[in-house]
Design a protein around this motif. Structure first.
Motif, PDB file in Angstrom:
ATOM      1  N   ARG A  42       0.837  -1.196   0.000  1.00 35.16           N
ATOM      2  CA  ARG A  42       0.000   0.000   0.000  1.00 35.16           C
ATOM      3  C   ARG A  42       0.875   1.250   0.000  1.00 35.16           C
ATOM      4  O   ARG A  42       2.087   1.202   0.053  1.00 35.16           O
ATOM      5  N   GLY A  43       0.210   2.382  -0.036  1.00 31.41           N
ATOM      6  CA  GLY A  43       0.914   3.653   0.018  1.00 31.41           C
ATOM      7  C   GLY A  43       1.393   3.981   1.423  1.00 31.41           C
ATOM      8  O   GLY A  43       1.239   3.198   2.352  1.00 31.41           O
ATOM      9  N   LEU A  44       1.981   5.143   1.563  1.00 33.43           N
ATOM     10  CA  LEU A  44       2.569   5.554   2.832  1.00 33.43           C
ATOM     11  C   LEU A  44       1.617   6.439   3.613  1.00 33.43           C
ATOM     12  O   LEU A  44       1.066   7.401   3.075  1.00 33.43           O
ATOM     13  N   PHE A  88       5.446  -1.757   7.806  1.00 36.86           N
ATOM     14  CA  PHE A  88       6.775  -1.295   7.409  1.00 36.86           C
ATOM     15  C   PHE A  88       6.868   0.178   7.761  1.00 36.86           C
ATOM     16  O   PHE A  88       6.083   1.001   7.279  1.00 36.86           O
ATOM     17  N   LEU A  90       8.887   3.706   7.941  1.00 36.66           N
ATOM     18  CA  LEU A  90       9.932   4.446   7.226  1.00 36.66           C
ATOM     19  C   LEU A  90      10.176   5.786   7.886  1.00 36.66           C
ATOM     20  O   LEU A  90       9.237   6.556   8.126  1.00 36.66           O
ATOM     21  N   THR A 100      12.761  18.082  -1.317  1.00 33.79           N
ATOM     22  CA  THR A 100      12.546  16.652  -1.533  1.00 33.79           C
ATOM     23  C   THR A 100      12.717  15.901  -0.228  1.00 33.79           C
ATOM     24  O   THR A 100      13.538  16.265   0.602  1.00 33.79           O
ATOM     25  N   PHE A 103      14.276   8.876   2.166  1.00 32.11           N
ATOM     26  CA  PHE A 103      13.847   7.840   3.094  1.00 32.11           C
ATOM     27  C   PHE A 103      14.988   6.972   3.601  1.00 32.11           C
ATOM     28  O   PHE A 103      15.973   6.743   2.883  1.00 32.11           O
ATOM     29  N   GLY A 104      14.829   6.487   4.832  1.00 33.52           N
ATOM     30  CA  GLY A 104      15.698   5.451   5.352  1.00 33.52           C
ATOM     31  C   GLY A 104      15.311   4.114   4.777  1.00 33.52           C
ATOM     32  O   GLY A 104      14.363   4.001   3.987  1.00 33.52           O
ATOM     33  N   GLU A 105      16.022   3.066   5.200  1.00 30.41           N
ATOM     34  CA  GLU A 105      15.810   1.733   4.643  1.00 30.41           C
ATOM     35  C   GLU A 105      14.567   1.044   5.201  1.00 30.41           C
ATOM     36  O   GLU A 105      14.145   0.025   4.684  1.00 30.41           O
ATOM     37  N   GLY A 106      14.015   1.577   6.260  1.00 24.61           N
ATOM     38  CA  GLY A 106      12.774   1.019   6.791  1.00 24.61           C
ATOM     39  C   GLY A 106      12.978  -0.044   7.851  1.00 24.61           C
ATOM     40  O   GLY A 106      14.034  -0.668   7.939  1.00 24.61           O
TER      41      GLY A 106
ATOM     42  N   TYR B  36       8.328   8.509  -6.727  1.00 26.26           N
ATOM     43  CA  TYR B  36       9.333   7.665  -6.102  1.00 26.26           C
ATOM     44  C   TYR B  36       9.215   6.252  -6.663  1.00 26.26           C
ATOM     45  O   TYR B  36       8.132   5.809  -7.039  1.00 26.26           O
ATOM     46  N   GLN B  38       9.970   2.313  -5.411  1.00 29.57           N
ATOM     47  CA  GLN B  38      10.253   1.503  -4.239  1.00 29.57           C
ATOM     48  C   GLN B  38      10.407   0.059  -4.661  1.00 29.57           C
ATOM     49  O   GLN B  38       9.447  -0.575  -5.080  1.00 29.57           O
ATOM     50  N   LYS B  40      12.559  -2.700  -2.770  1.00 28.92           N
ATOM     51  CA  LYS B  40      12.409  -3.610  -1.646  1.00 28.92           C
ATOM     52  C   LYS B  40      12.216  -2.869  -0.333  1.00 28.92           C
ATOM     53  O   LYS B  40      11.435  -3.269   0.504  1.00 28.92           O
ATOM     54  N   LYS B  41      12.920  -1.802  -0.168  1.00 29.51           N
ATOM     55  CA  LYS B  41      12.858  -1.098   1.111  1.00 29.51           C
ATOM     56  C   LYS B  41      12.536   0.380   0.919  1.00 29.51           C
ATOM     57  O   LYS B  41      11.397   0.753   0.756  1.00 29.51           O
ATOM     58  N   ALA B  42      13.585   1.184   0.895  1.00 24.87           N
ATOM     59  CA  ALA B  42      13.362   2.625   0.894  1.00 24.87           C
ATOM     60  C   ALA B  42      12.917   3.128  -0.472  1.00 24.87           C
ATOM     61  O   ALA B  42      13.507   2.783  -1.493  1.00 24.87           O
ATOM     62  N   PRO B  43      11.867   3.942  -0.530  1.00 24.26           N
ATOM     63  CA  PRO B  43      11.541   4.613  -1.791  1.00 24.26           C
ATOM     64  C   PRO B  43      12.692   5.514  -2.203  1.00 24.26           C
ATOM     65  O   PRO B  43      13.283   6.205  -1.375  1.00 24.26           O
ATOM     66  N   PHE B  45      13.920   8.628  -4.790  1.00 27.35           N
ATOM     67  CA  PHE B  45      13.363   9.782  -5.483  1.00 27.35           C
ATOM     68  C   PHE B  45      13.608   9.700  -6.984  1.00 27.35           C
ATOM     69  O   PHE B  45      14.708   9.360  -7.427  1.00 27.35           O
ATOM     70  N   ILE B  86       7.259  -0.809  -6.929  1.00 30.41           N
ATOM     71  CA  ILE B  86       6.070   0.013  -6.655  1.00 30.41           C
ATOM     72  C   ILE B  86       6.448   1.456  -6.957  1.00 30.41           C
ATOM     73  O   ILE B  86       7.487   1.940  -6.488  1.00 30.41           O
ATOM     74  N   LEU B  88       5.431   5.283  -6.468  1.00 29.96           N
ATOM     75  CA  LEU B  88       4.630   6.103  -5.571  1.00 29.96           C
ATOM     76  C   LEU B  88       4.588   7.546  -6.064  1.00 29.96           C
ATOM     77  O   LEU B  88       5.608   8.103  -6.470  1.00 29.96           O
ATOM     78  N   PHE B 101       0.833  10.731   0.119  1.00 25.61           N
ATOM     79  CA  PHE B 101       1.130   9.710  -0.873  1.00 25.61           C
ATOM     80  C   PHE B 101      -0.128   9.036  -1.398  1.00 25.61           C
ATOM     81  O   PHE B 101      -1.125   8.892  -0.679  1.00 25.61           O
ATOM     82  N   GLY B 104       0.103   3.856  -4.632  1.00 26.60           N
ATOM     83  CA  GLY B 104       1.164   3.224  -5.411  1.00 26.60           C
ATOM     84  C   GLY B 104       0.652   2.379  -6.560  1.00 26.60           C
ATOM     85  O   GLY B 104      -0.487   1.904  -6.547  1.00 26.60           O
TER      86      GLY B 104
END
Lengths: 112, 111
Positions: A42-44, A88, A90, A100, A103-106, B36, B38, B40-43, B45, B86, B88, B101, B104
């Motif tokens: 899904r979205g954030l 998840f 972030l 802008t 993001f971190g790796e989550g 963005y 995405q 596996k992990k971080a989206p 830019f 994905i 976004l 957001f 996606g």
């Protein structure tokens, strides 16, 4: 350029246990910091954002809280986790002079 | 309340195909739209768009914004399996510190 460190990367916690996810940022000062949650595929969803030390804005009512004890440190916490807190998480940063968000790796959280 | 809608929700194509991803929005005092990727992990830019009709391009990816009709598209030409991800879309309005957001679009590129 900024670097966002987020940990732990993966976490499995029982219902009712506490939570602490930590995020630190390097390479920028006085950033805006954010916590987002993403359900599977899904979205954030924005949870919290902060424009400075000790300044926290909450977007949705929930049993999570956030704190910013230092300029480049952002912590997501819970006293008692619910099953619905799984997801998840972030951490994100907007440099002071930028438009802008990065993001971190989550962190994958599974509440069992 | 700001709103972002992406379509389609998912898409399966073959390598070499061209795809168009859509993003429509409703915001008060629009400031910018961001794309963005995405995996596996971080989206990560891709683009930020602020003006109508000006195409942003990076390799096989391009994007354009229509502020009158309130939408943006992201085009990917000659798709590769590495484009599977994905995608976004997010918008920022003036006076709001965070991005809103969409849900996606999940793109799968098959060999």
């Amino acid at each position: 350029s900024q670097t966002i460190h987020q940990w732990p990367a993966t976490l499995v916690q029982p219902v009712g246990s506490p939570l602490s996810l930590e995020c630190t940022v390097e390479g920028t000062s006085n950033p805006n910091l954010y916590w987002y949650r993403q359900a599977a595929g899904r979205g954030l969803q924005l949870l919290f954002y902060s424009v400075g030390i000790g300044q926290i804005s909450s977007e949705v009512p929930q049993n999570l809280s956030a704190s910013r004890p230092q300029d480049r440190q952002f912590i997501l916490s819970s006293k008692k986790l619910l099953l619905s807190d799984s997801g998840f998480y972030l951490c994100a940063c907007q440099p002071y002079s930028g438009n802008t968000i990065y993001f971190g790796e989550g962190s994958w959280l599974t509440v069992v | 309340e700001d709103k972002v809608v992406q379509s389609p929700l998912s898409l399966v194509v073959h390598e070499g195909d061209t795809v168009t991803l859509n993003c429509s929005y409703e915001v008060t005092n629009f400031r910018s739209l961001l794309w963005y990727k995405q995996e596996k992990k971080a989206p990560t830019f891709l683009f930020m768009l602020t003006s109508s009709g000006i195409e942003k391009k990076s390799g096989r990816l391009s994007s354009i914004l229509d502020k009158k009709e309130l939408f943006s598209i992201l085009n990917i030409t000659a798709t590769q399996t590495g484009d599977s991800a994905i995608y976004l879309c997010a918008v920022r309005s003036t006076g709001r510190r965070a991005l809103t957001f969409g849900s996606g679009t999940r793109l799968q590129v098959q060999p």
